[in-house]
Design a protein around this motif. Structure first.
Motif, PDB file in Angstrom:
ATOM      1  N   UNK A  17     -12.323  28.821   3.261  1.00  0.00           N
ATOM      2  CA  UNK A  17     -12.963  28.143   4.376  1.00  0.00           C
ATOM      3  C   UNK A  17     -13.441  29.155   5.403  1.00  0.00           C
ATOM      4  N   UNK A  18     -14.414  28.754   6.189  1.00  0.00           N
ATOM      5  CA  UNK A  18     -14.861  29.605   7.287  1.00  0.00           C
ATOM      6  C   UNK A  18     -13.754  29.747   8.324  1.00  0.00           C
ATOM      7  N   UNK A  19     -13.718  30.896   8.962  1.00  0.00           N
ATOM      8  CA  UNK A  19     -12.790  31.078  10.085  1.00  0.00           C
ATOM      9  C   UNK A  19     -13.098  30.046  11.157  1.00  0.00           C
ATOM     10  N   UNK A  20     -12.065  29.425  11.748  1.00  0.00           N
ATOM     11  CA  UNK A  20     -12.327  28.461  12.818  1.00  0.00           C
ATOM     12  C   UNK A  20     -12.897  29.169  14.040  1.00  0.00           C
ATOM     13  N   UNK A  21     -13.837  28.532  14.686  1.00  0.00           N
ATOM     14  CA  UNK A  21     -14.381  29.092  15.918  1.00  0.00           C
ATOM     15  C   UNK A  21     -13.632  28.488  17.094  1.00  0.00           C
ATOM     16  N   UNK A  22     -13.234  29.328  18.025  1.00  0.00           N
ATOM     17  CA  UNK A  22     -12.434  28.879  19.159  1.00  0.00           C
ATOM     18  C   UNK A  22     -13.314  28.138  20.153  1.00  0.00           C
ATOM     19  N   UNK A  23     -12.955  26.871  20.425  1.00  0.00           N
ATOM     20  CA  UNK A  23     -13.700  26.086  21.398  1.00  0.00           C
ATOM     21  C   UNK A  23     -13.215  26.346  22.812  1.00  0.00           C
ATOM     22  N   UNK A  24     -13.864  25.717  23.780  1.00  0.00           N
ATOM     23  CA  UNK A  24     -13.461  25.856  25.177  1.00  0.00           C
ATOM     24  C   UNK A  24     -12.015  25.393  25.352  1.00  0.00           C
ATOM     25  N   UNK A  25     -11.215  26.224  26.011  1.00  0.00           N
ATOM     26  CA  UNK A  25      -9.825  25.870  26.254  1.00  0.00           C
ATOM     27  C   UNK A  25      -8.922  26.000  25.060  1.00  0.00           C
ATOM     28  N   UNK A  26      -9.453  26.558  23.977  1.00  0.00           N
ATOM     29  CA  UNK A  26      -8.643  26.709  22.768  1.00  0.00           C
ATOM     30  C   UNK A  26      -8.204  28.165  22.580  1.00  0.00           C
ATOM     31  N   UNK A  27      -7.170  28.320  21.756  1.00  0.00           N
ATOM     32  CA  UNK A  27      -6.719  29.654  21.353  1.00  0.00           C
ATOM     33  C   UNK A  27      -6.784  29.749  19.835  1.00  0.00           C
ATOM     34  N   UNK A  28      -7.012  30.937  19.372  1.00  0.00           N
ATOM     35  CA  UNK A  28      -7.045  31.193  17.931  1.00  0.00           C
ATOM     36  C   UNK A  28      -5.719  31.836  17.539  1.00  0.00           C
ATOM     37  N   UNK A  29      -5.038  31.193  16.601  1.00  0.00           N
ATOM     38  CA  UNK A  29      -3.725  31.652  16.152  1.00  0.00           C
ATOM     39  C   UNK A  29      -3.827  32.136  14.716  1.00  0.00           C
ATOM     40  N   UNK A  30      -3.261  33.299  14.463  1.00  0.00           N
ATOM     41  CA  UNK A  30      -3.086  33.746  13.083  1.00  0.00           C
ATOM     42  C   UNK A  30      -1.796  33.124  12.574  1.00  0.00           C
ATOM     43  N   UNK A  31      -1.896  32.207  11.648  1.00  0.00           N
ATOM     44  CA  UNK A  31      -0.721  31.499  11.136  1.00  0.00           C
ATOM     45  C   UNK A  31       0.106  32.452  10.278  1.00  0.00           C
ATOM     46  N   UNK A  32       1.423  32.459  10.507  1.00  0.00           N
ATOM     47  CA  UNK A  32       2.300  33.361   9.753  1.00  0.00           C
ATOM     48  C   UNK A  32       3.395  32.622   8.977  1.00  0.00           C
ATOM     49  N   UNK A  33       3.808  31.470   9.474  1.00  0.00           N
ATOM     50  CA  UNK A  33       4.830  30.685   8.782  1.00  0.00           C
ATOM     51  C   UNK A  33       4.466  29.205   8.864  1.00  0.00           C
ATOM     52  N   UNK A  34       4.739  28.483   7.768  1.00  0.00           N
ATOM     53  CA  UNK A  34       4.506  27.040   7.712  1.00  0.00           C
ATOM     54  C   UNK A  34       5.743  26.407   7.098  1.00  0.00           C
ATOM     55  N   UNK A  35       6.468  25.631   7.884  1.00  0.00           N
ATOM     56  CA  UNK A  35       7.605  24.905   7.347  1.00  0.00           C
ATOM     57  C   UNK A  35       7.128  23.663   6.607  1.00  0.00           C
ATOM     58  N   UNK A  36       7.803  23.350   5.524  1.00  0.00           N
ATOM     59  CA  UNK A  36       7.466  22.163   4.734  1.00  0.00           C
ATOM     60  C   UNK A  36       8.459  21.062   5.075  1.00  0.00           C
ATOM     61  N   UNK A  37       7.940  19.891   5.437  1.00  0.00           N
ATOM     62  CA  UNK A  37       8.828  18.794   5.809  1.00  0.00           C
ATOM     63  C   UNK A  37       8.587  17.581   4.927  1.00  0.00           C
ATOM     64  N   UNK A  38       9.355  16.525   5.175  1.00  0.00           N
ATOM     65  CA  UNK A  38       9.241  15.311   4.389  1.00  0.00           C
ATOM     66  C   UNK A  38       7.853  14.708   4.439  1.00  0.00           C
ATOM     67  N   UNK A  39       7.190  14.806   5.598  1.00  0.00           N
ATOM     68  CA  UNK A  39       5.828  14.280   5.707  1.00  0.00           C
ATOM     69  C   UNK A  39       4.900  14.974   4.719  1.00  0.00           C
ATOM     70  N   UNK A  40       5.011  16.301   4.600  1.00  0.00           N
ATOM     71  CA  UNK A  40       4.177  17.041   3.655  1.00  0.00           C
ATOM     72  C   UNK A  40       4.458  16.592   2.216  1.00  0.00           C
ATOM     73  N   UNK A  41       5.724  16.397   1.906  1.00  0.00           N
ATOM     74  CA  UNK A  41       6.084  15.964   0.557  1.00  0.00           C
ATOM     75  C   UNK A  41       5.557  14.559   0.289  1.00  0.00           C
ATOM     76  N   UNK A  42       5.583  13.695   1.321  1.00  0.00           N
ATOM     77  CA  UNK A  42       5.041  12.342   1.160  1.00  0.00           C
ATOM     78  C   UNK A  42       3.524  12.377   0.973  1.00  0.00           C
ATOM     79  N   UNK A  43       2.844  13.275   1.674  1.00  0.00           N
ATOM     80  CA  UNK A  43       1.397  13.429   1.485  1.00  0.00           C
ATOM     81  C   UNK A  43       1.119  13.862   0.046  1.00  0.00           C
ATOM     82  N   UNK A  44       1.889  14.820  -0.431  1.00  0.00           N
ATOM     83  CA  UNK A  44       1.693  15.343  -1.780  1.00  0.00           C
ATOM     84  C   UNK A  44       1.930  14.267  -2.835  1.00  0.00           C
ATOM     85  N   UNK A  45       2.916  13.397  -2.606  1.00  0.00           N
ATOM     86  CA  UNK A  45       3.238  12.367  -3.599  1.00  0.00           C
ATOM     87  C   UNK A  45       2.464  11.073  -3.388  1.00  0.00           C
ATOM     88  N   UNK A  46       1.673  10.992  -2.312  1.00  0.00           N
ATOM     89  CA  UNK A  46       0.881   9.802  -2.071  1.00  0.00           C
ATOM     90  C   UNK A  46       1.616   8.699  -1.359  1.00  0.00           C
TER      91      UNK A  46
END
Length: 336
Positions: A17-46
């Motif tokens: 994907x294209x790099x996100x462009x920072x809008x007014x009042x926004x910050x650009x974060x380099x993501x380093x960690x993503x925790x996986x939770x039950x919501x993510x597992x529910x999304x994956x399983x439908x």
């Protein structure tokens, strides 16, 4: 940049994907960690009812600041955590200080694309400096804040008997903060591995195996009085209905989990106990700040992270987090 898209239930795809462009009042974060939770597992399983596909998941996030507006208190390189509940700031709930249940809320990774990507641009008021925390700790603040918020809703006091129904990560988060507030904490669950984890790593006072005689055991633990505060973290409607019977006279019942169905209870028993019934949704900045302070002081065990994978490994390894035999408590995705 690399991102992982859940195109449909059971299908994860690595996309460029294209790099996100920072809008007014926004910050650009380099993501380093993503925790996986039950919501993510529910999304994956439908099984997530409030979602449309395709979706980039990821709302338990930490990273480092890449770019901020001039005059921001955030600087390049700062370790940050992200509050993923993007609230409008002007609805009736927000004006009451309850941004966690904003009428126009957009949760990252659920209502809009989240942070399972290398970079993310978000309004800066939803980014908190996590000074003194590791990237792992900063990524755990979100699910821990849900537990802290629920405990704050119940106003747990020192010496109270507290029951947590459901020993998954959210139930564990509730246990951590109920213990920090001085509660005598019991966890009931059907999985012995999770009960053992709660006893060993969270220091809960009692664990009860779900099944025959479990209510008698709960009565015995409390001398027949049952519990001052009961928290449901099961996401199961039958368990949520049964939980009413565990609340002591004058006690409080907090529904932390949510199901897309009706919940019923016996009105005479409810009134006899003068039960206080509360919903607990998401968390506020006050809860995030409490979690960060607790992590800095060593009040949250690092053992909650049990499984790891890199962002590039997600399409191949993500489904393994669903296996009960794997003993997953918290899966963590590392972004290089």
């Amino acid at each position: 940049m690399l991102a992982i898209s859940c195109d449909s239930p059971g299908t994860l795809t690595a996309v460029d994907k294209d790099m996100p462009s920072r809008g007014d009042g926004e910050v650009l974060v380099r993501v380093r960690r993503i925790g996986v939770c039950g919501t993510d597992l529910h999304i994956f399983t439908g099984n997530q009812p409030y979602l449309s596909y395709p979706r980039i998941m990821g709302h338990e996030l930490s990273g480092t600041m890449e770019e901020a507006p001039q005059g921001s208190t955030l600087a390049k390189g700062d370790v940050v955590t992200i509050i993923p509940y993007i609230s409008c700031g002007h609805c009736s709930a927000c004006l009451k200080g309850k941004s966690n249940c904003c009428r126009n809320i957009g949760v990252l990774g659920v209502h809009r694309d989240g942070g399972m990507a290398e970079y993310l641009s978000v309004p800066q008021q939803f980014v908190l400096k996590a000074e003194g925390l590791s990237l792992d700790q900063a990524a755990m603040t979100e699910f821990l804040a849900i537990g802290a918020h629920a405990v704050r809703r119940a106003k747990v006091e020192k010496g109270q008997n507290v029951l947590i129904v459901g020993g998954g990560p959210i139930g564990m988060a509730v246990a951590v903060f109920a213990k920090l507030d001085g509660g005598r904490v019991t966890v009931i669950d059907g999985r012995t591995d999770r009960l053992d984890f709660c006893k060993k790593h969270l220091g809960v006072d009692e664990t009860v195996q779900l099944g025959d005689g479990d209510k008698d055991r709960l009565s015995e633990i409390t001398g027949g009085d049952f519990f001052d505060a009961v928290f449901d973290a099961t996401g199961n409607s039958k368990a949520m209905e049964r939980g009413f019977s565990f609340v002591g006279h004058g006690g409080t019942y907090v529904l932390v989990s949510i199901v897309s169905s009706d919940i019923t209870f016996n009105d005479p028993e409810f009134h006899k106990r003068e039960t206080t019934l509360l919903g607990s949704r998401n968390a506020t900045i006050e809860d995030f700040e409490r979690v960060i302070a607790a992590q800095r002081s060593g009040g949250v065990p690092d053992a909650l992270i049990t499984h790891r994978m890199t962002l590039t490994e997600v399409p191949e390894k993500f489904s393994g987090l669903l296996d009960p035999a794997a003993g997953v408590v918290k899966g963590m995705v590392e972004v290089q």
